[in-house]
Design an enzyme around this catalytic site. Structure first.
Site, PDB file in Angstrom:
ATOM      1  N   ASP A 186       0.891  -1.374  -0.004  1.00 51.11           N
ATOM      2  CA  ASP A 186      -0.103  -0.162   0.161  1.00 51.11           C
ATOM      3  C   ASP A 186       0.683   1.267  -0.197  1.00 51.11           C
ATOM      4  OD1 ASP A 186      -1.978   1.899   0.194  1.00 51.11           O
ATOM      5  OD2 ASP A 186      -3.005   0.725   1.899  1.00 51.11           O
ATOM      6  N   CYS A 224      -5.670   4.240  -3.717  1.00 51.16           N
ATOM      7  CA  CYS A 224      -5.774   2.823  -3.330  1.00 51.16           C
ATOM      8  C   CYS A 224      -7.236   2.342  -3.862  1.00 51.16           C
ATOM      9  CB  CYS A 224      -6.266   2.837  -1.918  1.00 51.16           C
ATOM     10  SG  CYS A 224      -4.811   3.730  -0.997  1.00 51.16           S
ATOM     11  N   HIS A 237     -10.558  -2.334   0.771  1.00 52.34           N
ATOM     12  CA  HIS A 237     -10.960  -1.286  -0.248  1.00 52.34           C
ATOM     13  C   HIS A 237     -11.509  -1.714  -1.529  1.00 52.34           C
ATOM     14  CE1 HIS A 237      -9.181   2.972   0.662  1.00 52.34           C
ATOM     15  NE2 HIS A 237     -10.601   2.895   0.811  1.00 52.34           N
TER      16      HIS A 237
END
Length: 546
Positions: free
Chosen positions: A36, A81, A152
């Site tokens: 990430d 993201c 997500h």
């Protein structure tokens, strides 16, 4: 007699080849690891970044993975993201019918107090339930599917099971909410001791791994993977989420290695997203280390990168020796495809993406270009670097399906935008001639980093890579030759561009226009009159360059 001997020798020599061929006919296990916010220059490996890797951060385990597989230096994502994860799991751009995820949160994220001339398009925040996910496609050919980490792109963690097709679900937030001494508190990255539940993370399935670091764990898990750090500094302190997820993945590999069916493990770590909270033993290591890299000097971020790296190392070791007894006879690494990727470029502040331009949130290279490694022993040639083929998040779905022998969804139900690059991974081609274009489209605002625009990445027939930006507010263009100008410093459409440059830009502009028209891509409306914002014009380049 000599002839007979030769025949025996020949026959014996073919046995390993037959065994190898039969083994590779099996469906490989697939491990997909996604960092990430890890930037293109944040690994110490020279393979993934054309020699621009960090001279301060250390990532020996991921670097080793690069020497064992293929690195692609033109690997791309969406700008942040959520849209990257949606593209990955659906195989669609945000303009795809089951996607519609353009940004984190919304497209109405202009800087406070700024009046915008374009009213942004409304977006989806999650993949639609009609989406035929990558998990579902792999399940149809016998894969056991799992999800470890950030969720997500789906509404809540449970949706990984209910409509994404995940068999073992460990999707979760990084924040752990607990009640401590009667007060509700939130903590990022570290386990908490709840008054009732005890030591915990958000997902109940991660609870067995939430206990503080003790001497047994340090000796058996952290000591073997240490790299100049002193893990004994951790004794008695709360467990880091990155370590806990690593523990869960290692146990999953041990369990699945004893099963007959192949598995697909999707592992989207929360590291190295802000807030930058690494393990204190690794931070102590970097505080004592002098940086030899003018770009990278922050000890906490360096420690976070290495925490991610050590956890990746543990996962790779588990593939070599699933039960951890030191005997690798039960190893499954040779029949496992491992992919390492990041969801977007580095977040400027904690790190520096130089020589790439800018950061996460933008469509400049610093925002969307990331490290990428594929390893599949016996199929992908080790220590290879592909500097030609571009690849985007949308391409993993068809690529993994291709390698797994899975049939893609009916295009009437779920049409994929991506294309398989399996021939490139197998060494059958340096690049695919029918896959030389990538697109980005953003019909809204994101603080100072993004505005209504469309972008095309185009590999010319001479294998030169170019990128064209079109901005809707003022109908302006930017064109960069990424091969010669990786930092996007020179807009080729400025200062009386040559006829050849105008012609190239026109070709790219019209490819972009055709793509937008075909997909009926939303552009928002003009705030002054409510009219739809028009696509770039066919003669837009020539008018702009007059």
């Amino acid at each position: 007699m000599k002839l007979f001997s030769k025949l025996i020798i020949f026959s014996l020599s073919t046995i390993p080849l037959l065994t190898f061929s039969q083994k590779k006919a099996e469906k490989p296990n697939i491990i997909f690891i996604m960092a990430d916010d890890l930037g293109w220059t944040d690994l110490s490996s020279p393979n993934t970044s054309l020699g621009n890797g960090s001279k301060y951060y250390e990532s020996p385990n991921i670097d080793k993975l690069a020497t064992q597989g293929m690195s692609l230096t033109y690997a791309y994502t969406q700008q942040n993201c959520q849209p990257t994860r949606a593209a990955l799991l659906s195989g669609q751009y945000a303009t795809g019918p089951q996607n519609g995820v353009y940004n984190v949160g919304s497209l109405k994220r202009a800087s406070k107090g700024v009046v915008t001339p374009i009213t942004p398009h409304y977006q989806n925040n999650y993949l639609k339930e009609q989406c035929v996910s990558m998990f579902e496609t792999l399940k149809k050919v016998g894969y056991h599917t799992s999800w470890f980490g950030k969720f997500h792109a789906i509404k809540v963690g449970e949706h990984a099971e209910s409509y994404m097709g995940v068999d073992y679900n460990l999707a979760l937030h990084k924040e752990t909410k607990a009640t401590v001494k009667g007060v509700k508190v939130k903590n990022e990255f570290f386990a908490q001791k709840d008054d009732v539940k005890g030591w915990m993370f958000e997902n109940e399935k991660l609870k067995p791994y939430a206990q503080p670091y003790d001497s047994t764990y340090i000796k058996n898990v952290l000591e073997p993977i240490k790299n100049g750090n002193d893990p004994w500094l951790l004794e008695g302190t709360p467990k880091h989420l990155t370590d806990a997820l690593g523990d869960a993945v290692v146990d999953y590999i041990k369990d699945r290695s004893q099963k007959d069916s192949p598995f697909f493990a999707y592992i989207p770590f929360h590291a190295v997203h802000v807030t930058i909270l690494p393990r204190l033993d690794l931070e102590a290591k970097y505080k004592a280390k002098t940086s030899k890299d003018t770009r990278h000097k922050k000890a906490d971020y360096a420690a976070f990168v290495e925490l991610l790296d050590q956890t990746v190392g543990r996962i790779l070791n588990a593939l070599e020796d699933p039960n951890g007894d030191g005997n690798k006879i039960d190893g499954i690494a040779n029949n496992t495809l491992v992919v390492f990727y990041s969801d977007n470029g580095g977040f400027m502040g904690p790190t520096d993406n130089t020589p790439l331009r800018l950061r996460k949130g933008t469509y400049y290279e610093g925002g969307v270009r990331v490290p990428l490694i594929f390893r599949y022993p016996g199929v992908i040639k080790p220590n290879t670097i592909n500097t030609t083929q571009e690849i985007h998040a949308i391409d993993f779905y068809p690529t993994l399906a291709d390698i797994a022998g899975a049939k893609l969804p009916n295009s009437q139900t779920h049409e994929l935008d991506g294309k398989s690059i399996a021939p490139v991974l197998k060494g059958e081609a340096d690049a695919l001639d029918d896959k030389n274009e990538l697109f980005w489209h953003f019909p809204g605002y994101m603080d100072v980093r993004n505005m209504p625009q469309s972008v095309i990445h185009y590999r010319h027939s001479d294998n030169q890579h170019y990128k064209l930006f079109y901005r809707y507010e003022d109908e302006s263009y930017e064109l960069y030759n990424l091969t010669n100008d990786i930092g996007e410093t020179t807009n080729l459409l400025e200062n009386n561009p040559s006829h050849q440059i105008i012609e190239l830009a026109t070709i790219m502009n019209n490819k972009l226009r055709t793509w937008l028209l075909k997909r009926n891509a939303p552009t928002g409306t003009w705030a002054k009159n409510g009219e739809k914002v028009a696509y770039p014009k066919q003669d837009g380049i020539k008018k702009y360059c007059k």
